[in-house]
Design a protein around this motif. Structure first.
Motif, short mmCIF file in Angstrom:
data_model
loop_
_atom_site.label_atom_id
_atom_site.label_comp_id
_atom_site.label_asym_id
_atom_site.label_seq_id
_atom_site.Cartn_x
_atom_site.Cartn_y
_atom_site.Cartn_z
N LYS A 207 4.75 8.40 10.70
CA LYS A 207 5.56 8.89 9.59
C LYS A 207 5.30 8.11 8.31
CE LYS A 207 7.98 12.13 11.62
NZ LYS A 207 7.91 13.54 11.20
N GLY A 208 4.46 7.08 8.39
CA GLY A 208 4.12 6.33 7.19
C GLY A 208 4.95 5.09 6.97
N CYS A 209 5.49 4.54 8.04
CA CYS A 209 6.28 3.32 7.89
C CYS A 209 5.36 2.17 7.52
CB CYS A 209 7.03 3.01 9.18
SG CYS A 209 7.93 1.47 9.14
N GLY A 210 5.41 1.73 6.27
CA GLY A 210 4.50 0.68 5.80
C GLY A 210 4.63 -0.61 6.56
N ALA A 211 5.86 -0.94 6.99
CA ALA A 211 6.07 -2.23 7.65
C ALA A 211 5.30 -2.32 8.96
CB ALA A 211 7.56 -2.44 7.91
N LEU A 212 5.19 -1.20 9.69
CA LEU A 212 4.52 -1.26 10.99
C LEU A 212 3.01 -1.46 10.84
CD1 LEU A 212 6.35 1.42 13.15
CD2 LEU A 212 6.55 -1.06 13.24
N GLY A 213 2.47 -1.22 9.68
CA GLY A 213 1.05 -1.45 9.49
C GLY A 213 0.75 -2.59 8.54
N PHE A 214 1.78 -3.40 8.25
CA PHE A 214 1.62 -4.37 7.18
C PHE A 214 0.73 -5.55 7.57
CE2 PHE A 214 4.39 -7.13 9.39
CZ PHE A 214 4.17 -8.37 8.88
N GLU A 215 0.49 -5.76 8.88
CA GLU A 215 -0.22 -6.97 9.29
C GLU A 215 -1.60 -7.09 8.65
OE1 GLU A 215 0.56 -5.99 13.23
OE2 GLU A 215 1.83 -7.71 13.64
N THR A 216 -2.19 -5.95 8.34
CA THR A 216 -3.49 -5.98 7.66
C THR A 216 -3.35 -5.76 6.16
OG1 THR A 216 -3.76 -3.62 8.10
CG2 THR A 216 -4.72 -5.15 9.70
N ASN A 217 -2.12 -5.55 5.69
CA ASN A 217 -1.93 -5.19 4.28
C ASN A 217 -0.96 -6.08 3.53
OD1 ASN A 217 -3.59 -2.89 4.33
ND2 ASN A 217 -1.97 -1.68 5.24
N GLY B 251 0.83 -1.21 0.00
CA GLY B 251 0.00 0.00 0.00
C GLY B 251 0.85 1.24 0.00
N GLY B 252 2.00 1.16 0.68
CA GLY B 252 2.99 2.22 0.64
C GLY B 252 2.48 3.59 1.04
N ILE B 253 3.18 4.62 0.60
CA ILE B 253 2.84 5.99 0.96
C ILE B 253 1.44 6.39 0.47
CG2 ILE B 253 3.46 8.41 0.55
CD1 ILE B 253 6.40 7.53 0.68
N PRO B 254 0.99 6.00 -0.75
CA PRO B 254 -0.36 6.41 -1.17
C PRO B 254 -1.47 5.94 -0.23
CG PRO B 254 0.89 5.63 -3.05
CD PRO B 254 1.71 5.31 -1.84
N SER B 255 -1.26 4.84 0.48
CA SER B 255 -2.31 4.33 1.37
C SER B 255 -2.47 5.18 2.62
CB SER B 255 -2.01 2.88 1.78
OG SER B 255 -0.84 2.81 2.57
N LEU B 256 -1.53 6.13 2.87
CA LEU B 256 -1.71 7.04 4.00
C LEU B 256 -2.97 7.89 3.83
CD1 LEU B 256 1.96 8.31 4.53
CD2 LEU B 256 0.72 6.62 5.88
N ALA B 257 -3.38 8.07 2.57
CA ALA B 257 -4.60 8.84 2.30
C ALA B 257 -5.84 8.15 2.86
CB ALA B 257 -4.75 9.06 0.79
N ASN B 258 -5.74 6.86 3.17
CA ASN B 258 -6.90 6.13 3.67
C ASN B 258 -7.30 6.56 5.08
OD1 ASN B 258 -6.98 4.71 1.29
ND2 ASN B 258 -5.91 2.91 2.09
N ASP B 259 -6.47 7.37 5.72
CA ASP B 259 -6.85 7.91 7.03
C ASP B 259 -7.96 8.94 6.91
OD1 ASP B 259 -4.97 6.34 8.27
OD2 ASP B 259 -3.43 7.91 8.36
N LEU B 260 -8.21 9.44 5.69
CA LEU B 260 -9.24 10.44 5.46
C LEU B 260 -10.37 9.84 4.64
CD1 LEU B 260 -6.99 13.47 4.41
CD2 LEU B 260 -8.09 13.14 6.63
N GLU B 261 -11.58 10.33 4.87
CA GLU B 261 -12.68 10.00 3.99
C GLU B 261 -12.44 10.66 2.64
OE1 GLU B 261 -15.13 7.96 4.28
OE2 GLU B 261 -14.73 7.39 6.37
N LEU B 262 -13.03 10.14 1.61
CA LEU B 262 -12.75 10.62 0.25
C LEU B 262 -13.06 12.10 0.10
CD1 LEU B 262 -11.85 10.02 -2.60
CD2 LEU B 262 -14.15 9.19 -3.12
N GLU B 263 -14.22 12.54 0.63
CA GLU B 263 -14.59 13.94 0.51
C GLU B 263 -13.61 14.83 1.27
OE1 GLU B 263 -17.91 11.32 -0.34
OE2 GLU B 263 -16.56 11.48 1.37
N GLU B 264 -13.16 14.35 2.43
CA GLU B 264 -12.17 15.11 3.21
C GLU B 264 -10.84 15.18 2.45
OE1 GLU B 264 -13.51 13.95 7.77
OE2 GLU B 264 -12.11 12.67 6.70
N LEU B 265 -10.51 14.09 1.77
CA LEU B 265 -9.25 14.05 1.02
C LEU B 265 -9.24 15.08 -0.09
CD1 LEU B 265 -6.54 12.62 0.39
CD2 LEU B 265 -7.85 11.06 -1.07
N VAL B 266 -10.35 15.17 -0.85
CA VAL B 266 -10.43 16.14 -1.94
C VAL B 266 -10.37 17.55 -1.39
CG1 VAL B 266 -11.89 17.02 -3.80
CG2 VAL B 266 -11.68 14.56 -3.44
N ALA B 267 -11.11 17.80 -0.30
CA ALA B 267 -11.10 19.14 0.28
C ALA B 267 -9.72 19.50 0.83
CB ALA B 267 -12.14 19.21 1.40
#
Length: 455
Positions: free
Chosen positions: A436-446, A235-251
């Motif tokens: 900071k977006g370390c993908g490895a620390l969140g990889f258990e679900t990804n 998922g890498g760095i782009p998946s950090l956007a998943n912390d926001l809802e889509l409408e919030e992301l665009v805004a």
């Protein structure tokens, strides 16, 4: 057409059969009397329905077929035709039982292959598009050492670094193009349409609807598909956007900008951002990794991964054992040496005056090299940057996770052991690392837990 002789590796009761190209070995519905091992040549497995015949698979040397009739006594479920002059070992049930008794590794090999075929079939039937192409994908044919593999590079939502990494090392790229024909790569050539290929290299995440369609098309047109890089695999760095809802992301993305396009897209006045979201290139609600949509044959994480790792995959597909090297942890590739020192505190970032020969952890910096899969030649620690785990967990770490441990707990224990600092003082640092977006620390679900598909 058919010649019986003895294969030197078979026992006295096992026949070796030679069949000329174009001849039928057995037909669907025939009563089975044994299974076959392919020693030389290629055979085609077909399913017949009325006057129509559909290809299921092409099998080559070291593959086998006919095992269902052997083990169950049921009629043949498919028709098998020799595509070239082939040499087959024919095993009847008594031959098979005797051989497995003396060579149990044969039984294990057959079980592993059957499980792999079943897994691929189960995965394929859940996707209508792939199910239509399952004929070619369920049991992909193997390549030979002389095969020149056709490869496509397909970039989804990404920075482009993974595709650009192919150009980083001219010598490795030369080795790759000696055995691979790159037929589609928008960064390297002007080919507009993706055709049928042997190997599809996918980098980036699926962020747009048309990227989802592009990925499905790539899976349908490829025999093997590789998730290339950390974004595709984790998922890498782009998946950090998943912390926001889509409408919030665009805004959040457009409302602070001053240009007219951003002002329009933000919906600041009468226009609604829904207009943008509903266009043909609409954003999906979440950034998704590749295996959320299609079956992935190999995962090659890294930010970016090296061409050497891709060479390993290609060599493995061609039957060269070099591609099966077990990847150790990053620390085993790092020239820095640990030292026993008293640390006042541990943080995220190195100091510029640190000894370039000393382990970063020994210098008071969080470095995940001890828990991260090798294969990157420790390029970050060598350059003075701590490893943040973009290659995912090492094989040993993955084994602990599959036994029920959590990755972050494993990291915490490892850092405690290496720094002699109390856990409570290290937990805030790991929280910082996660934010900071370390993908490895969140990889258990990804992340894929099947180490056999990791390279």
């Amino acid at each position: 057409d058919v010649i019986i002789d003895r294969h030197p590796l078979s026992d006295e009761s096992t026949s070796c059969i030679k069949v000329e190209a174009g001849k039928t070995i057995f037909r669907q519905g025939d009563q089975g009397d044994g299974m076959y091992l392919v020693l030389e040549g290629e055979v085609e497995i077909c399913h017949e329905s009325g006057d129509e015949r559909s290809r299921i698979a092409v099998l080559g040397a070291n593959d086998f077929f006919g095992e269902m009739a052997l083990l169950t006594g049921s009629p043949r479920s498919s028709t098998v035709v020799a595509l070239s002059n082939v040499k087959l070992a024919h095993l009847k049930l008594t031959d098979f039982l005797n051989t497995v008794s003396s060579k149990p590794e044969l039984g294990l090999f057959i079980i592993q292959t059957l499980i792999s075929r079943l897994r691929a079939t189960n995965s394929a039937i859940h996707d209508p598009l792939r199910c239509a192409n399952m004929v070619r994908q369920v049991v992909p044919p193997k390549f030979t050492r002389r095969s020149r593999i056709r490869m496509a590079v397909i970039s989804l939502a990404s920075c482009g670094g993974c595709a650009a990494s192919l150009l980083q090392d001219p010598s490795k790229l030369g080795q790759l193009t000696d055995i691979v024909e790159i037929s589609y790569c928008p960064m390297l050539m002007d080919a507009e349409q993706l055709g049928e290929v042997d190997l599809a290299l996918i980098d980036g995440v699926v962020r747009l609807k048309d990227e989802e369609e592009k990925l499905l098309d790539a899976r349908a047109k490829s025999r093997f598909l590789v998730a290339w890089g950390s974004c595709a695999a984790i998922g890498g760095i782009p998946s950090l956007a998943n912390d926001l809802e889509l409408e919030e992301l665009v805004a959040e993305t457009y409302s602070q900008a001053l240009d007219p396009l951003a002002y329009y897209l933000s919906g600041a006045e009468t226009q609604s951002s829904d207009i943008y979201l509903k266009q043909g290139s609409a954003l999906l609600r979440k950034a998704r990794k590749v295996d959320d949509f299609v079956r992935v044959d190999y995962f090659v994480p890294g930010c970016p991964p090296s061409v050497a790792l891709l060479l390993d995959v290609v060599k493995e597909l061609r039957g060269q054992q070099e591609g099966r090297e077990t990847r150790r942890m990053v620390c085993s590739e790092c020239p820095r040496k640990p030292k026993k020192v008293e640390l006042e505190q541990v943080g995220l970032y190195p100091k510029i005056d640190w000894d370039p020969r000393q382990c970063l952890v020994s210098s008071g910096c969080i470095c995940l090299g001890f828990a991260t899969r090798g294969g990157c030649d420790a390029i970050c620690p060598k350059g003075g940057l701590p490893c943040w785990g973009c290659r995912g967990p090492s094989q040993g770490t993955l084994g602990k996770i599959n036994q029920g441990d959590y990755y972050e707990e494993i990291v915490l224990k490892g850092v405690v052991q290496r720094t002699n600092q109390p856990e409570d003082s290290l937990k805030p640092v790991l929280r910082q690392l996660r934010h900071k977006g370390c993908g490895a620390l969140g990889f258990e679900t990804n992340f894929v837990k099947d180490g056999s598909r990791l390279r």
